[in-house]
Write an enzyme that holds these catalytic residues in place. Structure first.
Site, PDB file in Angstrom:
ATOM      1  N   CYS A  77       0.837  -1.202   0.000  1.00  0.00           N
ATOM      2  CA  CYS A  77       0.000   0.000   0.000  1.00  0.00           C
ATOM      3  C   CYS A  77       0.875   1.256   0.000  1.00  0.00           C
ATOM      4  O   CYS A  77       1.558   1.524  -0.973  1.00  0.00           O
ATOM      5  CB  CYS A  77      -1.001  -0.042   1.153  1.00  0.00           C
ATOM      6  SG  CYS A  77      -2.357   1.150   0.940  1.00  0.00           S
ATOM      7  N   HIS A 173      -3.869  -4.790  -0.179  1.00  0.00           N
ATOM      8  CA  HIS A 173      -3.429  -5.377   1.092  1.00  0.00           C
ATOM      9  C   HIS A 173      -3.504  -6.896   1.031  1.00  0.00           C
ATOM     10  O   HIS A 173      -4.577  -7.471   1.234  1.00  0.00           O
ATOM     11  CB  HIS A 173      -4.324  -4.874   2.236  1.00  0.00           C
ATOM     12  CG  HIS A 173      -4.084  -3.443   2.571  1.00  0.00           C
ATOM     13  ND1 HIS A 173      -3.143  -3.051   3.492  1.00  0.00           N
ATOM     14  CD2 HIS A 173      -4.650  -2.320   2.094  1.00  0.00           C
ATOM     15  CE1 HIS A 173      -3.146  -1.734   3.573  1.00  0.00           C
ATOM     16  NE2 HIS A 173      -4.040  -1.267   2.733  1.00  0.00           N
ATOM     17  N   GLU A 175      -2.471  -8.944   3.185  1.00  0.00           N
ATOM     18  CA  GLU A 175      -2.789  -9.440   4.528  1.00  0.00           C
ATOM     19  C   GLU A 175      -4.286  -9.391   4.829  1.00  0.00           C
ATOM     20  O   GLU A 175      -4.750  -9.989   5.790  1.00  0.00           O
ATOM     21  CB  GLU A 175      -1.987  -8.660   5.589  1.00  0.00           C
ATOM     22  CG  GLU A 175      -2.511  -7.285   5.935  1.00  0.00           C
ATOM     23  CD  GLU A 175      -2.155  -6.171   4.962  1.00  0.00           C
ATOM     24  OE1 GLU A 175      -2.393  -5.005   5.304  1.00  0.00           O
ATOM     25  OE2 GLU A 175      -1.642  -6.457   3.846  1.00  0.00           O
TER      26      GLU A 175
END
Length: 191
Positions: A77, A173, A175
């Site tokens: 990001c 993202h 994650e």
């Protein structure tokens, strides 16, 4: 494997750490130059304002360290945006690894770009895993350029992920992108 997540006060470090722990990897959170240089792989996360993040990197001497890294580095990001030479967010000079200016989405349209979106694969790399639905939250973007690996279309096409030498980065993202993101992190670890 020694995995270091750069901890400079502007990152989504805990969610990234937990994502790797789910893969049975115990990353180290650190801003220590020796520890970062000794890592097998480095994660450069980021959430927040480009100018404030660059101020933190400079205050900690990381602005000169990161461009010198030789091991695989994954920017996430804001971490991807800071790899560029300049950001319109705060008119900020960034790390200069990617010779590109980070642009702001047209504010007359719905910003930030937030939620799930699809990517188009331009080149084969760690980001390609069959499924391309990933999670985004951003108001600034890296234009499509020679280092673009995936593109996404929101208002206009932009770089979803980039790669230059040992620097890999994604605007989304991983994650927070479920199984797709998990596969991307596994691919990065396997480099």
């Amino acid at each position: 494997m020694k995995l270091v997540i750069i901890n400079y006060g502007a990152g989504n470090t805990q969610s990234v750490k937990y994502a790797f722990q789910r893969l049975d990897i115990s990353p180290i959170l650190s801003n220590n130059a020796e520890e970062i240089l000794a890592a097998d792989k480095v994660i450069f996360p980021g959430v927040g304002h480009a100018q404030a993040a660059m101020n933190e990197l400079k205050a900690q001497g990381l602005d000169t360290l990161i461009p010198q890294l030789k091991q695989p580095v994954l920017g996430i990001c804001l971490g991807m945006q800071l790899l560029c030479k300049f950001s319109e967010e705060g008119n900020t000079t960034c790390l200069g690894i990617i010779d590109e200016t980070v642009k702001k989405f047209d504010p007359k349209l719905k910003v930030p770009h937030m939620g799930w979106n699809s990517n188009s694969i331009e080149k084969s790399t760690v980001f390609n895993n069959g499924d391309n639905q990933v999670y985004y939250v951003h108001s600034y973007y890296v234009p499509v350029n020679q280092y673009t690996v995936e593109t996404c279309n929101y208002i206009s096409p932009f770089s979803a992920s980039i790669q230059k030498d040992n620097f890999y980065a994604c605007q989304y993202h991983p994650e927070k992108s479920g199984k797709v993101g998990e596969n991307i992190l596994k691919n990065f670890l396997a480099l």
